[in-house]
Design an enzyme around this catalytic site. Structure first.
Site, PDB file in Angstrom:
ATOM      1  N   GLY A   1     100.422 -28.737 109.958  1.00  0.00           N
ATOM      2  CA  GLY A   1      99.152 -29.198 110.531  1.00  0.00           C
ATOM      3  C   GLY A   1      99.283 -30.622 111.074  1.00  0.00           C
ATOM      4  N   ASN A   2      98.171 -31.339 111.141  1.00  0.00           N
ATOM      5  CA  ASN A   2      98.164 -32.690 111.709  1.00  0.00           C
ATOM      6  C   ASN A   2      99.088 -33.652 110.968  1.00  0.00           C
ATOM      7  OD1 ASN A   2      96.349 -32.158 113.713  1.00  0.00           O
ATOM      8  ND2 ASN A   2      94.561 -32.805 112.527  1.00  0.00           N
TER       9      ASN A   2
ATOM     10  N   CYS B   1      93.922 -41.442 101.604  1.00  0.00           N
ATOM     11  CA  CYS B   1      94.040 -42.447 102.660  1.00  0.00           C
ATOM     12  C   CYS B   1      93.316 -43.723 102.240  1.00  0.00           C
ATOM     13  CB  CYS B   1      93.499 -41.913 103.980  1.00  0.00           C
ATOM     14  SG  CYS B   1      91.760 -41.464 103.945  1.00  0.00           S
TER      15      CYS B   1
ATOM     16  N   SER C   1      88.525 -37.579 112.533  1.00  0.00           N
ATOM     17  CA  SER C   1      89.780 -37.647 111.780  1.00  0.00           C
ATOM     18  C   SER C   1      89.652 -37.015 110.399  1.00  0.00           C
ATOM     19  CB  SER C   1      90.221 -39.103 111.643  1.00  0.00           C
ATOM     20  OG  SER C   1      89.329 -39.801 110.795  1.00  0.00           O
ATOM     21  N   ALA C   2      88.476 -36.463 110.089  1.00  0.00           N
ATOM     22  CA  ALA C   2      88.297 -35.809 108.774  1.00  0.00           C
ATOM     23  C   ALA C   2      88.413 -34.313 108.966  1.00  0.00           C
ATOM     24  CB  ALA C   2      86.942 -36.174 108.188  1.00  0.00           C
TER      25      ALA C   2
ATOM     26  N   ARG D   1      86.712 -32.382 104.146  1.00  0.00           N
ATOM     27  CA  ARG D   1      85.270 -32.164 104.131  1.00  0.00           C
ATOM     28  C   ARG D   1      84.833 -31.228 103.008  1.00  0.00           C
ATOM     29  NH1 ARG D   1      82.536 -33.339 108.896  1.00  0.00           N
ATOM     30  NH2 ARG D   1      83.800 -34.576 110.288  1.00  0.00           N
TER      31      ARG D   1
END
Lengths: 294, 341
Positions: free
Chosen positions: A12-13, A126, A157-158, A163
């Site tokens: 993923g990211n 983070c 960015s979440a 979430r």
């Protein structure tokens, strides 16, 4: 100089940003990217860049365990429980980027050296990577009774994982403020801001120092020194303004701009995680290589 | 037995009002107010730190009394009214929700910024599991277009919210804007629709009536306007207005007036009115709890608090970002210094 082989679990990211950062390392050799979706952007890029791309998860990787000695887990807390067990049995060192926290909390600028011998270390959150260095910076010169951090990140960015499990952020960060930052009591708050263009990650750190232990000059210097340490591996990390002193309260304002590797620059919150992951893995690798030469 | 209620009121003075008195409620005050509200037959009474459970912080203001003690006290004297709590994911957690439920809270209001409903599924689901009635509370509703609000309300409905509120946290919306928002929700979701106003532009009552005309059946008010900024729709006044309109709230008007005058008014440090700061909140679209923080920062930096609030509005700051106040104030002060030198 020889290098230590590493693999990324999760395409993923975070996994993809790690891929780009690891390509620049002098001590780490990225060999493999492991995902579960052969069509994911991460695995496609991995193939393009010439890395081994495995699309059958941790089990697929463990059919060729010689591909890496250190594995970054950028999946999810739930998946990490399984991955961690499998990788540990295969003798791999694991850097846990999820909030699973099976291993000890590690903040790259604070307590990395204590945990270089561990099989599994956890990178907190983070918000933790961005603020705990400052809690520690105050605490090392003036004992901190209470530290509270407020992390504001851009909504974009979440990701869905953050979430759906937002309590994990507040709880994990609060505990690490105490365990790693050294505050007697810790508290964390996270705010998502949807403004367009997206805002950079901002963190406000409040520390209440013990009665009679305030030393403004020493604290200012310690904060300045710590900023340089974090900046050495997260170039976009900076103080937004001078720290504020009010009685026993020290307020520190930090901003994190990402490097813009795979993730956009506003996503400083994701950048500080991947940068911390690479930093910790490099220290691991140097430790391993030093032992080999001895 | 009481008549069927057309509108169910939630009294928010013991939560939203916490902002107005810098989170200084005592157990005795909460006991007195809750007893009287219970006696006046108000269906729901919200008790929490102004920023919801676990809101006590340097960022928002430390509570004088642990909110769990306040919730426990309120629940102990409310035999008719139900005690509600507010929770903002990112501040409070399931842990505090459970503690509040164990102490007798019967309703959980889970609040997110209007575009961020997807941080709430965990909390709404858990509140249900605890047997609580659930409300999805979409704050700063003026900051998103109507279609976005509808999308987010549908998400909250899908997580299990029994009611979804349009929350005008800044007191910025005009009556027509309230009307179109409530109408859109009534057309697209099946659960109850609620409305929460702030009186910063003196529109709380007009907006509330617009919401009711469009079908909102859950309404918030604060007695004597004891809420953030200029307060909310004044509950005792709303009860009187609705009675004249033939809309049944089930609340005893005389008792509401008495408790407003005899119990709540003495709690206020100064009477709630539309000051230049609260007017600026509504004018600039800024979260109502910012008012007192901006006033303090303005004093510290010797600048005009309105300039801080206007700048915060421009930067599209959301609820909870109180740390931006000092940040912006320092910037304005630095600029002023430059001009002068």
């Amino acid at each position: 100089m020889s290098k230590v082989k590493v693999a990324i679990l999760g395409s993923g990211n975070i996994g993809t940003d790690l891929m780009i950062k690891l390509g620049r390392s002098d001590v780490l050799e990225l060999t493999t990217v492991i995902g579960i979706d052969p069509d994911s952007d991460g695995l496609r890029r991995a193939r393009e860049l010439g890395y081994t791309a495995i699309d059958s998860g941790v089990d697929g990787f463990l059919e060729q365990p010689e591909l890496a000695d250190i594995v970054f887990d950028a999946t999810s807390a739930k998946a990490h429980l399984y991955n961690s067990k499998e990788l540990q049995e295969a003798g791999k060192k694991v850097i846990d980027m999820t909030p699973a926290a099976i291993g000890p909390y590690v903040c790259a600028a604070v307590n990395m050296d204590e945990h270089l011998d561990k099989d599994n270390i956890n990178l907190i959150t983070c918000g933790g990577q961005a603020t705990i260095p400052m809690v520690h910076a105050v605490n090392r010169v003036a004992p901190v009774e209470y530290a509270e951090i407020v992390a504001t990140i851009s909504s974009r960015s979440a990701g869905p994982g953050t979430r759906a499990n937002i309590d994990e952020f507040t709880e994990t960060t609060s505990r690490a403020i105490e365990k790693v930052g050294g505050a007697k009591k810790g508290k964390a708050i996270i705010i998502l801001n949807p403004a367009e263009p997206p805002i950079l990650m901002r963190d406000t750190i409040y520390t209440l120092v013990e009665e009679g232990k305030m030393d403004e000059e020493a604290i200012r210097k310690s904060i300045q020194d710590m900023t340089e340490v974090v900046k050495s591996y997260v170039p976009g990390y900076r103080l937004r303004t001078e720290p504020f002193f009010d009685g026993n309260l020290v307020t520190i304002f930090v901003e994190v701009e990402g490097a813009g590797d795979y993730l956009p620059k506003y996503a400083g919150n994701l950048d500080i995680m991947t940068a911390a992951g690479v930093k910790v893995a490099e220290e691991f690798a140097k430790n391993v290589l030093a032992k080999q030469t001895v | 037995m009481t008549k069927q209620r057309d509108i169910l009121l939630t009294e928010v003075a013991l939560r939203d009002g916490s902002h107005a008195i810098s989170h200084q409620f005592t157990v005795d005050q909460v006991l007195d107010v809750t007893k009287a509200l219970n006696d006046a037959n108000v269906p729901y009474i919200e008790v929490s730190h102004g920023d919801g459970l676990a809101g006590s912080s340097v960022q928002y203001g430390l509570s004088k009394t642990n909110e769990m003690e306040l919730i426990e006290a309120a629940a102990s004297v409310a035999d008719k009214s139900k005690i509600a709590v507010l929770l903002l994911p990112g501040i409070g957690t399931l842990h505090e929700l459970k503690e509040a439920a164990n102490l007798g809270a019967k309703m959980a209001r889970i609040a997110t910024h209007v575009t961020e409903a997807d941080v709430s599924p965990q909390h709404i689901a858990y509140a249900k599991e605890l047997g609580m009635e659930t409300v999805g509370f979409l704050m700063m509703a003026h900051m998103a277009p109507v279609e976005k609000l509808v999308e987010q309300a549908k998400l909250m409905e899908s997580y299990g919210a029994d009611t979804v509120y349009v929350v005008d946290s800044a007191g910025y919306l005009l009556p027509d804007q309230v009307r179109e928002r409530i109408r859109a929700l009534k057309q697209s979701i099946g659960v109850n629709v609620g409305f929460h106003a702030h009186n910063n532009l003196s529109l709380a009552m007009a907006n509330t009536l617009a919401a009711i005309e469009e079908g909102a059946t859950r309404i918030d008010g604060s007695v004597r306007c004891l809420g953030a900024g200029a307060g909310n729709t004044q509950t005792e006044v709303l009860v009187a207005v609705l009675e004249r309109m033939g809309i049944e709230t089930g609340v005893d008007l005389y008792k509401m007036m008495d408790l407003a005058e005899d119990i709540v008014a003495p709690i206020l440090q100064s009477p709630q009115e539309i000051t230049k700061d609260s007017l600026t909140l509504g004018y600039a679209g800024v979260y109502s709890s910012f008012a007192l923080h901006a006033k303090r920062a303005a004093k510290k930096f010797d600048i005009d608090s309105r300039d801080i609030l206007i700048e915060l509005g421009k930067r599209k700051v959301v609820g909870g970002q109180e740390d931006m106040i000092v940040d912006v104030a320092a910037e304005i002060a630095a600029k002023k210094e430059k001009v002068l030198s």
